[in-house]
Design an enzyme around this catalytic site. Structure first.
Site, PDB file in Angstrom:
ATOM      1  N   HIS A 143       6.893  27.305  36.496  1.00 33.66           N
ATOM      2  CA  HIS A 143       5.588  27.783  36.942  1.00 33.66           C
ATOM      3  C   HIS A 143       5.120  28.923  36.039  1.00 33.66           C
ATOM      4  CE1 HIS A 143       2.315  28.884  39.613  1.00 33.66           C
ATOM      5  NE2 HIS A 143       2.692  30.148  39.486  1.00 33.66           N
ATOM      6  N   LYS A 149      -5.350  12.239  15.058  1.00 34.85           N
ATOM      7  CA  LYS A 149      -4.934  13.376  15.894  1.00 34.85           C
ATOM      8  C   LYS A 149      -5.225  14.704  15.199  1.00 34.85           C
ATOM      9  CE  LYS A 149      -4.563  10.471  18.019  1.00 34.85           C
ATOM     10  NZ  LYS A 149      -4.563   9.000  17.957  1.00 34.85           N
ATOM     11  N   GLY A 163       0.840  -1.195   0.000  1.00 39.58           N
ATOM     12  CA  GLY A 163       0.000   0.000   0.000  1.00 39.58           C
ATOM     13  C   GLY A 163       0.874   1.244   0.000  1.00 39.58           C
ATOM     14  N   GLY A 181       3.773  -8.773  -1.124  1.00 41.35           N
ATOM     15  CA  GLY A 181       4.760  -9.834  -0.975  1.00 41.35           C
ATOM     16  C   GLY A 181       4.200 -11.050  -0.261  1.00 41.35           C
ATOM     17  N   LEU A 233       3.781   3.562   1.991  1.00 38.30           N
ATOM     18  CA  LEU A 233       4.820   3.630   3.009  1.00 38.30           C
ATOM     19  C   LEU A 233       4.290   4.450   4.198  1.00 38.30           C
ATOM     20  CD1 LEU A 233       7.862   3.189   3.723  1.00 38.30           C
ATOM     21  CD2 LEU A 233       8.312   5.383   2.608  1.00 38.30           C
ATOM     22  N   GLY A 285     -17.220  -0.459  21.322  1.00 40.70           N
ATOM     23  CA  GLY A 285     -15.870  -0.551  21.859  1.00 40.70           C
ATOM     24  C   GLY A 285     -15.435   0.760  22.486  1.00 40.70           C
ATOM     25  N   LEU A 299       0.942  -0.174  19.283  1.00 37.32           N
ATOM     26  CA  LEU A 299       1.214   1.263  19.237  1.00 37.32           C
ATOM     27  C   LEU A 299       2.331   1.521  18.241  1.00 37.32           C
ATOM     28  CD1 LEU A 299       1.176   2.123  23.048  1.00 37.32           C
ATOM     29  CD2 LEU A 299      -0.485   2.891  21.344  1.00 37.32           C
ATOM     30  N   CYS A 321      -0.448   3.841  10.833  1.00 36.48           N
ATOM     31  CA  CYS A 321      -0.265   5.011  11.696  1.00 36.48           C
ATOM     32  C   CYS A 321      -0.341   6.299  10.884  1.00 36.48           C
ATOM     33  CB  CYS A 321       1.080   4.908  12.418  1.00 36.48           C
ATOM     34  SG  CYS A 321       1.438   6.355  13.412  1.00 36.48           S
TER      35      CYS A 321
HETATM   36  C1  LIG Z   1      -7.573   4.816  14.294  1.00 34.88           C
HETATM   37  C2  LIG Z   1      -6.209   4.468  14.849  1.00 34.88           C
HETATM   38  C3  LIG Z   1      -5.544   5.375  15.642  1.00 34.88           C
HETATM   39  C4  LIG Z   1      -4.297   5.070  16.154  1.00 34.88           C
HETATM   40  N1  LIG Z   1      -3.657   5.996  16.916  1.00 34.88           N
HETATM   41  C5  LIG Z   1      -2.447   5.717  17.420  1.00 34.88           C
HETATM   42  C6  LIG Z   1      -1.739   6.680  18.178  1.00 34.88           C
HETATM   43  O1  LIG Z   1      -2.219   7.791  18.394  1.00 34.88           O
HETATM   44  N2  LIG Z   1      -0.520   6.369  18.656  1.00 34.88           N
HETATM   45  C7  LIG Z   1       0.034   5.135  18.435  1.00 34.88           C
HETATM   46  O2  LIG Z   1       1.137   4.901  18.906  1.00 34.88           O
HETATM   47  N3  LIG Z   1      -0.596   4.199  17.704  1.00 34.88           N
HETATM   48  C8  LIG Z   1      -1.822   4.464  17.186  1.00 34.88           C
HETATM   49  N4  LIG Z   1      -2.449   3.529  16.415  1.00 34.88           N
HETATM   50  C9  LIG Z   1      -1.803   2.217  16.221  1.00 34.88           C
HETATM   51  C10 LIG Z   1      -0.719   2.265  15.140  1.00 34.88           C
HETATM   52  O3  LIG Z   1      -1.271   2.776  13.959  1.00 34.88           O
HETATM   53  C11 LIG Z   1      -0.165   0.867  14.924  1.00 34.88           C
HETATM   54  O4  LIG Z   1       0.267   0.340  16.149  1.00 34.88           O
HETATM   55  C12 LIG Z   1       1.001   0.878  13.939  1.00 34.88           C
HETATM   56  O5  LIG Z   1       0.600   1.396  12.710  1.00 34.88           O
HETATM   57  C13 LIG Z   1       1.536  -0.545  13.767  1.00 34.88           C
HETATM   58  O6  LIG Z   1       2.584  -0.521  12.852  1.00 34.88           O
HETATM   59  P1  LIG Z   1       2.954  -1.830  12.015  1.00 34.88           P
HETATM   60  O7  LIG Z   1       4.129  -1.476  11.199  1.00 34.88           O
HETATM   61  O8  LIG Z   1       3.042  -3.005  12.887  1.00 34.88           O
HETATM   62  O9  LIG Z   1       1.684  -2.111  11.097  1.00 34.88           O
HETATM   63  P2  LIG Z   1       0.972  -1.217   9.985  1.00 34.88           P
HETATM   64  O10 LIG Z   1       1.128   0.207  10.240  1.00 34.88           O
HETATM   65  O11 LIG Z   1      -0.396  -1.794   9.850  1.00 34.88           O
HETATM   66  O12 LIG Z   1       1.826  -1.521   8.673  1.00 34.88           O
HETATM   67  C14 LIG Z   1       1.834  -2.741   8.040  1.00 34.88           C
HETATM   68  C15 LIG Z   1       2.096  -2.495   6.577  1.00 34.88           C
HETATM   69  O13 LIG Z   1       2.291  -3.746   5.935  1.00 34.88           O
HETATM   70  C16 LIG Z   1       1.715  -3.676   4.653  1.00 34.88           C
HETATM   71  N5  LIG Z   1       1.438  -5.049   4.218  1.00 34.88           N
HETATM   72  C17 LIG Z   1       0.591  -5.946   4.772  1.00 34.88           C
HETATM   73  N6  LIG Z   1       0.646  -7.098   4.101  1.00 34.88           N
HETATM   74  C18 LIG Z   1       1.555  -6.927   3.093  1.00 34.88           C
HETATM   75  C19 LIG Z   1       2.042  -7.766   2.061  1.00 34.88           C
HETATM   76  N7  LIG Z   1       1.611  -9.013   1.915  1.00 34.88           N
HETATM   77  N8  LIG Z   1       2.966  -7.258   1.228  1.00 34.88           N
HETATM   78  C20 LIG Z   1       3.414  -5.991   1.366  1.00 34.88           C
HETATM   79  N9  LIG Z   1       2.973  -5.158   2.316  1.00 34.88           N
HETATM   80  C21 LIG Z   1       2.060  -5.631   3.178  1.00 34.88           C
HETATM   81  C22 LIG Z   1       0.459  -2.847   4.849  1.00 34.88           C
HETATM   82  O14 LIG Z   1       0.031  -2.271   3.640  1.00 34.88           O
HETATM   83  C23 LIG Z   1       0.930  -1.819   5.866  1.00 34.88           C
HETATM   84  O15 LIG Z   1       1.375  -0.636   5.245  1.00 34.88           O
HETATM   85  C24 LIG Z   1      -3.695   3.820  15.865  1.00 34.88           C
HETATM   86  C25 LIG Z   1      -4.353   2.901  15.043  1.00 34.88           C
HETATM   87  C26 LIG Z   1      -5.594   3.216  14.531  1.00 34.88           C
HETATM   88  C27 LIG Z   1      -6.277   2.242  13.633  1.00 34.88           C
END
Ligand SMILES: Cc1cc2nc3c(=O)[nH]c(=O)nc-3n(C[C@H](O)[C@H](O)[C@H](O)COP(=O)(O)OP(=O)(O)OC[C@H]3O[C@@H](n4cnc5c(N)ncnc54)[C@H](O)[C@@H]3O)c2cc1C
Length: 462
Positions: free
Chosen positions: A439, A55, A40, A118, A42, A179, A313, A46
């Site tokens: 303060h 935010k 999708g 991938g 980069l 939720g 997070l 988040c």
């Molecule tokens: C509404 C909302 C609000 C949030 N607010 C906060 C916040 O304020 N502070 C905070 O710390 N966290 C927040 N989070 C949580 C935070 O977004 C996630 O914890 C964080 O994005 C996790 O990162 P990640 O890299 O594990 O996964 P992701 O960000 O989900 O990234 C995974 C990536 O892998 C890619 N991918 C998946 N499968 C494949 C594949 N087969 N081939 C290639 N690419 C693939 C996806 O396209 C995606 O871009 C929030 C989440 C949501 C939904």
């Protein structure tokens, strides 16, 4: 692809969200040859569907509230309504600016960025766009997506997830949010400020149930005051479509009609059909299992972020990604203390915490070994100026370190940096009491709380 097909990368990272791109940036910085595969955009959840856009909405909501309440501060302003197109433009500009910056960063670190979906094809390779990308090490970072319940179909129209809620091009008159965790509470806060009649349905006894109970109760009080409705200990039993929206039913016999139902019951890992099991990676309910160094049971494969069963997070993903990169580059790494990670719910009011809740501390150290102290923000000048209410609660091991800091009030998320130093440096109340806080500032409330815990309260009634 910059490198030719015969290249064996040092690290191949699947997923370019917070966890994956942090691993890529740090690994490249340490001189490793890195491929980062993203289907999708980069930045992942988040940047595009999570932290940043929510935010921005919360900030727009704050501006709306401040405009409505301007007269309380002697400022003449008229709130005329929300221009949702304008809100989206502001939010999308923030996201696209950061997105451009991140793309530039990844390019400047000479990470080989591969756009495509991938699939793990062996313990040392990922197949993408019909090509095999080989690596000495693989990092799985495919993240998470919104969950639903059996029989509850998210249609993207009347029954929506946070992904849809962020793009809604109209403001519903009413909404049920299923939720009362962080995501549900943040949307409730935004929507209420935008004029929506909001009801949260939560199966557990409290909103933000992972927080110290005192924080949950303070948030509930503040939400009640704001007119945000919530049903606690209410299990969802069904939803049906009505002429204008949905009717949500709970097991205790309540029925709530609304324009939309936002399903915010948590997020599940993205791992199905990606070849993880076939490569021998140990999993549990879709999560990839890892040890404290984020190693899976397969020596060449690590996993980070929402895909592993740790706190979901972004900053956890960053930390895990960097830890893996450093380990793969041969540096000495220290396991993450997950209790020491700051947690913020950016609602109005904000809920921020680090360390153990009172209940957890009592479980860990024994109830009689725990001391707690609450400092009311009513005694804090800056909070009074902001007209915010709330508390800071400290949890201390008797005669020992502060092991939990729990804060509720406007802008408390900004105080969590100091709270995290206090917890992670195992500070004694007397040591923090020695530090002089500016303060009038809200950080002063943290100082005052520690002064009180050290036996010398200043702006606090004995
Ligand atoms: C509404 C909302 C609000 C949030 N607010 C906060 C916040 O304020 N502070 C905070 O710390 N966290 C927040 N989070 C949580 C935070 O977004 C996630 O914890 C964080 O994005 C996790 O990162 P990640 O890299 O594990 O996964 P992701 O960000 O989900 O990234 C995974 C990536 O892998 C890619 N991918 C998946 N499968 C494949 C594949 N087969 N081939 C290639 N690419 C693939 C996806 O396209 C995606 O871009 C929030 C989440 C949501 C939904």
């Amino acid at each position: 692809m910059a490198n030719d097909a015969s290249t064996v990368f040092d690290v191949v990272i699947l997923g370019g969200g917070s966890g994956g791109y942090a691993a890529a940036l740090r690994a490249a910085q340490l001189g490793l040859n890195v491929a980062l595969i993203e289907k999708g955009e980069l930045g992942g959840t988040c940047l595009h569907r999570g932290c940043i856009p929510t935010k921005a909405l919360l900030h727009a909501a704050e501006v709306a509230d401040e405009t409505r309440e301007a007269a309380e501060f002697g400022v003449l302003a008229t709130f005329q309504g929300i221009d949702i197109k304008g809100v989206h433009k502001y939010k999308d500009d923030v996201v696209s600016g950061l997105y451009k910056g991140l793309q530039g960063l990844v390019a400047s670190r000479k990470v080989t960025y591969i756009q495509g979906e991938g699939r793990l094809s062996s313990q040392t390779s990922v197949d993408v766009n019909g090509q095999r990308v080989e690596g000495r090490h693989i990092v799985l970072a495919t993240g998470s997506v919104p969950k639903s319940l059996p029989g509850l179909t998210i249609d993207g129209n009347r029954i929506i997830s946070s992904d849809h809620a962020l793009k809604l091009d109209y403001i519903p008159k009413s909404a049920v949010i299923l939720g009362g965790g962080v995501i549900g509470v943040e949307f409730a806060s935004v929507w209420k400020s935008f004029g929506v009649d909001v009801t949260i349905v939560e199966a557990l006894p409290h909103l933000v149930p992972l927080e110290d109970e005192n924080s949950s109760k303070l948030l509930e009080r503040a939400f009640r005051k704001r007119g945000i409705k919530f049903e606690l200990k209410a299990r969802f039993s069904g939803v049906e479509y009505t002429e204008n929206g949905v009717r949500v039913s709970t097991e205790n016999g309540k029925q709530i009609d609304a324009d939309v139902l936002l399903v915010a019951i948590g997020r599940g890992p993205v791992s199905a059909g990606l070849g993880y099991e076939e490569a021998g990676v140990a999993m549990d309910r879709g999560y990839v299992l890892v040890d404290e160094y984020l190693r899976t049971n397969v020596p060449t494969i690590s996993a980070v972020g929402d895909l592993v069963p740790t706190l979901q997070l972004a900053h956890v993903g960053f930390a895990e990604g960097m830890l893996v990169a450093e380990r793969l580059a041969g540096l000495k790494v220290v396991p993450i203390d997950y209790d020491g990670i700051p947690r913020v719910t950016y609602s109005n009011p904000e809920v921020a915490s680090v360390g153990l809740s009172e209940a957890k501390a009592a479980e860990q150290y024994g109830k009689d070994k725990i001391v707690t102290l609450k400092y009311n923000l009513a005694g804090n000048g800056k909070s009074k100026i902001l007209k915010t209410a709330g508390e800071i609660k400290l949890v201390q091991v008797k005669d020992g370190a502060v092991v939990g800091v729990h804060m509720v009030g406007a802008r408390m998320g900004e105080q969590v940096g100091e709270a995290q130093l206090i917890y992670n440096w195992e500070a004694l109340p007397a040591e923090v009491a020695q530090l002089i806080h500016a303060h009038p500032s809200q950080s002063e409330a943290l100082g005052e709380a520690h002064l009180a815990l050290a036996g010398k309260p200043l702006h606090a009634h004995d």
